[in-house]
Design an enzyme around this catalytic site. Structure first.
Site, PDB file in Angstrom:
ATOM      1  N   CYS A  22       0.826  -1.195   0.000  1.00  0.00           N
ATOM      2  CA  CYS A  22       0.000   0.000   0.000  1.00  0.00           C
ATOM      3  C   CYS A  22       0.861   1.246   0.000  1.00  0.00           C
ATOM      4  O   CYS A  22       2.081   1.179  -0.105  1.00  0.00           O
ATOM      5  CB  CYS A  22      -0.908   0.013   1.222  1.00  0.00           C
ATOM      6  SG  CYS A  22       0.046   0.136   2.731  1.00  0.00           S
ATOM      7  N   CYS A  73       3.797   1.549   2.443  1.00  0.00           N
ATOM      8  CA  CYS A  73       5.025   0.851   2.054  1.00  0.00           C
ATOM      9  C   CYS A  73       5.837   1.702   1.086  1.00  0.00           C
ATOM     10  O   CYS A  73       7.069   1.753   1.170  1.00  0.00           O
ATOM     11  CB  CYS A  73       4.708  -0.482   1.387  1.00  0.00           C
ATOM     12  SG  CYS A  73       3.672  -1.570   2.354  1.00  0.00           S
ATOM     13  N   ASP A  92       2.424 -35.684 -13.072  1.00  0.00           N
ATOM     14  CA  ASP A  92       3.678 -36.192 -12.560  1.00  0.00           C
ATOM     15  C   ASP A  92       3.455 -36.319 -11.055  1.00  0.00           C
ATOM     16  O   ASP A  92       2.589 -35.658 -10.504  1.00  0.00           O
ATOM     17  CB  ASP A  92       4.777 -35.167 -12.889  1.00  0.00           C
ATOM     18  CG  ASP A  92       6.052 -35.444 -12.135  1.00  0.00           C
ATOM     19  OD1 ASP A  92       6.502 -36.594 -12.191  1.00  0.00           O
ATOM     20  OD2 ASP A  92       6.577 -34.519 -11.506  1.00  0.00           O
ATOM     21  N   ASP A 140       6.632 -30.969 -13.076  1.00  0.00           N
ATOM     22  CA  ASP A 140       7.558 -29.935 -12.606  1.00  0.00           C
ATOM     23  C   ASP A 140       9.024 -30.235 -12.868  1.00  0.00           C
ATOM     24  O   ASP A 140       9.846 -29.340 -12.826  1.00  0.00           O
ATOM     25  CB  ASP A 140       7.368 -29.713 -11.109  1.00  0.00           C
ATOM     26  CG  ASP A 140       7.954 -30.845 -10.293  1.00  0.00           C
ATOM     27  OD1 ASP A 140       7.839 -31.999 -10.747  1.00  0.00           O
ATOM     28  OD2 ASP A 140       8.531 -30.577  -9.237  1.00  0.00           O
ATOM     29  N   ASP A 190      10.398 -33.851 -16.848  1.00  0.00           N
ATOM     30  CA  ASP A 190       9.055 -33.659 -17.407  1.00  0.00           C
ATOM     31  C   ASP A 190       9.051 -32.694 -18.584  1.00  0.00           C
ATOM     32  O   ASP A 190       8.076 -32.610 -19.317  1.00  0.00           O
ATOM     33  CB  ASP A 190       8.095 -33.102 -16.344  1.00  0.00           C
ATOM     34  CG  ASP A 190       7.839 -34.093 -15.242  1.00  0.00           C
ATOM     35  OD1 ASP A 190       7.644 -35.278 -15.565  1.00  0.00           O
ATOM     36  OD2 ASP A 190       7.848 -33.694 -14.068  1.00  0.00           O
TER      37      ASP A 190
END
Lengths: 723, 53
Positions: A30, A33, A438, A620, A624
């Site tokens: 916000c 910050c 997977d 992942d 793969d």
């Protein structure tokens, strides 16, 4: 952190004597910050300025070169409570950004022209051309032409370029009828203006362009947002390695600045960030992110290690090698190249519609021209009617029908933790028949957790937890987390074996089963949890064995069950049979295969594709990656290996698996809306085109019909917000 | 209809001014951070230290 940091890769020099760095900042929410960060950084001596971008969660810091060291900025931000990660914007980012800026400029120009030409057109419709000599009308038409021609030449570029590219490649896309319609509308209007005629279509052409550009801008913005987010994730994952420089000092270096031949130190408990060969050291590595295999593998000098593997027990010095020469990577890369070659060139739904639509429209226009010629209207009038047919059927709504839905659905999925890499992923997701998972890291949570906590006395768990806090071993961390222990017992660590300490005068050990001589106690636990790693606790009175494994994601069961209602589910894993079977049984998945190599996974996907099942692959690991590329559509978790992430059509964030189910549900709904939208615009054409063919269409009718149908499909697209 | 002589150029000039403003804003990065702009409007960092709340 003791090692020095080398951040020179990230430092830019926008001006002489000024250095700048871009950082991704965690926890910016916000306005407070923004203030805290900007004011906090400006107080640092040497800092010239800091600017927070709240939308992309980034901050740009500028300082006087030489006035401070870049790591000081990171420390400052850390002290302010905002951990930051430097990143270097890559070329793809800046290309996407430039494309968005260009589209915005086109949209601005088109909007300016539309407004001004509308101003003149509305005056004409309202009766400004009722004076007998029609000089005012001609003046207004000329003014419109003066505004419209250069503006269309500029703002229409994205469409003209894309249409030219499609025609050159011998195919048709939606931009071909768009470009043709706009160009002809302008040419006809100019002709009418010169001939002192009543009807000109400058406003229609411009309005069409503006609507379509608005669609493009939204589309581009969605893509850039997803890309920004992905770049932030990469920065936060902090791919850095401890490079050993001459003199044996370690320097924390971003991997982009590490080259083959460099020597890198990997401490126990760290992830290996590079591919290479072990120079010296002895350890066990968890390769689950690489091969799917959950059992740790012992490595020593000469062994090949891959980026993404977790170094469990001892420190390793790794010599970075080129990718070539490593069996697994070579195999993966070769398969990947082949899979990408074979990836069927998917034809997007809008382009499929265009292939059917464009010839029909153009033939109708031709038939209109010939028809009017036959009934003796003269070639000039016939041509004008034929061109109005092209203008009225110009696919304004058709061009918005698909992107509008994609933008809305992608936004909704983004809020649910799923990032789409491309708009067409949504279309392919909707067609998925079989869903292939997977196991390791996808169905299971990549962080190891304690599996047999229920069988262990709380006192033993607390003791083990306190002892575990003193160890760097990842499995020890799982025990410490499970126990909730806060106060560490200081113990002596035997690298690769365990920790040992004196507790109330008694010798207590925590470590491998062999370290604690707990083989007898371990056997039943190993039988009950075949996929778990075992850690033993030894006190003078008793021995306790902990089973630690990657547990299922918390909502894996519900998600798989809900997906199973509409799809077939399969598990293809590189892990051992016992481990895969256990997970399959727990999830109620009947079809599973284990011990698969990357090429076996591809084979299975090919079989599925050949049977018309259109597989969705969720995975992942490095192993793969070829399968993700070969599948009809693919999803990866953000924790996935880089090479896998790059192949996936979508990424899901967080621990939960639910975004995968959301993705499929939203995609099905989005596809339905796309088809609905295409039908809506066809219905509109079915009504408007006959009027145009018969010669009843005036510029006012064209303008109303065009904006009406565009608004209608946009409103319909908003329904993609909830599944 | 003589009024058109200055009204039409005026309308076009106003439109062109708007376009120029938009292009300037785009180039100047005014659209880069739409979320942050909303917060910056209410931040009082332009006040001296002791008047902030």
């Amino acid at each position: 952190m003791t090692a020095a940091q080398d951040l020179s890769l990230f430092v830019r020099r926008p001006l002489d004597g000024v250095a700048a760095m871009d950082l991704v900042v965690e926890g910016v929410h916000c306005g407070a910050c923004i203030n805290a960060i900007e004011a906090g950084l400006r107080k640092q001596a040497g800092v010239r300025g800091a600017r927070v971008n709240l939308a992309s969660k980034r901050v740009t810091v500028e300082w006087n070169e030489g006035a401070l060291e870049p790591p000081a900025i990171l420390e400052r931000l850390e002290a302010l409570g905002y951990p930051a990660h430097p990143f270097a914007a890559n070329t793809v980012d800046s290309v996407e950004r430039a494309a968005e800026q260009q589209l915005m400029r086109c949209l601005g120009v088109a909007a300016f022209a539309t407004m001004n030409v509308m101003l003149l057109s509305v005056a004409l419709w309202a009766g400004a051309d009722s004076d007998s000599n029609s000089a005012t009308r001609d003046l207004f038409h000329w003014l419109s032409a003066l505004v419209a021609l250069p503006c269309v030449a500029y703002a229409g570029m994205p469409f003209f370029v894309s249409a030219a590219r499609a025609l050159k490649a011998g195919s048709l896309n939606m931009d071909v009828p768009i470009s043709l319609g706009v160009t002809l509308a302008l040419a006809l209007s100019l002709f009418q203006t010169i001939a002192h005629e009543r009807d000109a279509y400058f406003d229609s052409a411009l309005m069409l362009l503006m609507f379509l550009l608005a669609g493009r801008v939204l589309d581009q913005r969605m893509r850039r947002r997803a890309r920004d987010f992905a770049t932030n994730l990469t920065a936060v994952r902090a791919d850095r390695a401890l490079k050993l420089v001459e003199g044996g000092e370690a320097c924390e270096t971003p991997i982009a600045a590490i080259h083959p031949g460099d020597l890198v130190l990997v401490r126990a408990g760290e992830r290996i960030a590079v591919d290479g060969a072990v120079e010296d050291g002895r350890s066990e590595v968890d390769q689950s992110l690489v091969t799917g295999e959950t059992m740790p593998i012992a490595v020593s000098a000469g062994a090949a290690v891959y980026a993404g593997a977790l170094n469990l027990s001892g420190a390793l010095r790794v010599r970075v090698t080129k990718e070539a020469g490593q069996a697994l990577l070579d195999e993966v890369n070769a398969l990947l190249a082949k899979a990408m070659e074979q990836r069927s060139s998917y034809v997007r739904i809008a382009d499929r519609a265009a292939r059917f639509y464009a010839p029909v429209v153009h033939l109708t226009a031709l038939a209109t021209f010939l028809g009017w010629l036959l009934v003796g209207a003269g070639w000039q009038h016939s041509l004008i009617v034929a061109i109005t047919v092209l203008i009225i059927t110009c696919p304004c709504a058709l061009g918005l029908a698909v992107p509008a839905v994609q933008v809305v659905a992608a936004g909704a999925l983004f809020r649910r933790g799923l990032l789409l890499n491309s708009g067409e992923a949504l279309e392919r997701l909707a067609e998925a028949g079989t869903i292939v998972f997977d196991k390791t890291g996808t169905l299971t949570d990549p962080r190891p957790t304690l599996a047999n906590g229920a069988d262990i006395a709380p006192a033993d768990l607390a003791l083990a937890g306190s002892l575990a806090l003193s160890s760097k071993h990842p499995l020890a961390k799982a025990i410490a987390d499970a126990s909730g222990a806060k106060a560490p017992l200081s113990g002596h660590e035997f690298p690769g074996r365990g920790v040992s300490t004196l507790h109330h005068g008694k010798r207590v050990k925590l470590g491998s089963v062999a370290f604690c001589n707990a083989e007898a106690e371990a056997a039943p636990v190993a039988a009950a949890f075949p996929d778990a790693s075992l850690i033993a606790l030894k006190t003078p009175e008793r021995k306790v064995v902990f089973a630690i494994r990657q547990g299922l994601r918390s909502d894996a069961r519900e998600t798989v069950a809900s997906l199973a209602r509409g799809h077939e589910i399969e598990i293809l894993s590189g892990d051992r049979r016992a481990a895969v079977e256990l997970v399959a049984r727990e999830l109620g998945v009947a079809r599973f295969e284990s011990d698969l190599k990357p090429k076996d996974k591809i084979e299975r996907l090919k079989t599925l594709s050949a049977a018309g099942k259109r597989p969705l692959m969720v995975g992942d690991g490095l192993n793969d990656a070829p399968a993700l590329a070969a599948a009809h559509v693919s999803i990866s978790p953000v924790s996935a290996a880089h090479i896998a992430q790059a192949q996936a059509d979508a990424l899901f964030l967080g621990e939960r698996l639910a975004p995968v189910a959301d993705a499929v549900n939203f995609a099905v709904k989005a596809r339905r809306l796309m088809v609905e939208n295409l039908c809506l615009s066809l219905v509109y054409n079915a009504i408007a085109a006959p009027l145009a063919v018969l010669g009843y269409v005036t510029p006012l009718i064209a303008a109303l019909a065009m904006s009406g149908s565009s608004v209608l499909v946009t409103l319909n697209a908003l329904r993609a917000r909830d599944a | 209809m003589n009024v058109l002589v200055y009204l039409v150029p005026l309308a076009l000039a106003l439109g062109a001014f708007g376009l120029a403003a938009f292009l300037w804003a785009l180039k100047n990065g005014q659209f880069d951070d739409l979320d942050g702009a909303a917060w910056r409007a209410i931040s009082d960092d332009d006040l001296p230290e002791d008047e902030r709340h």
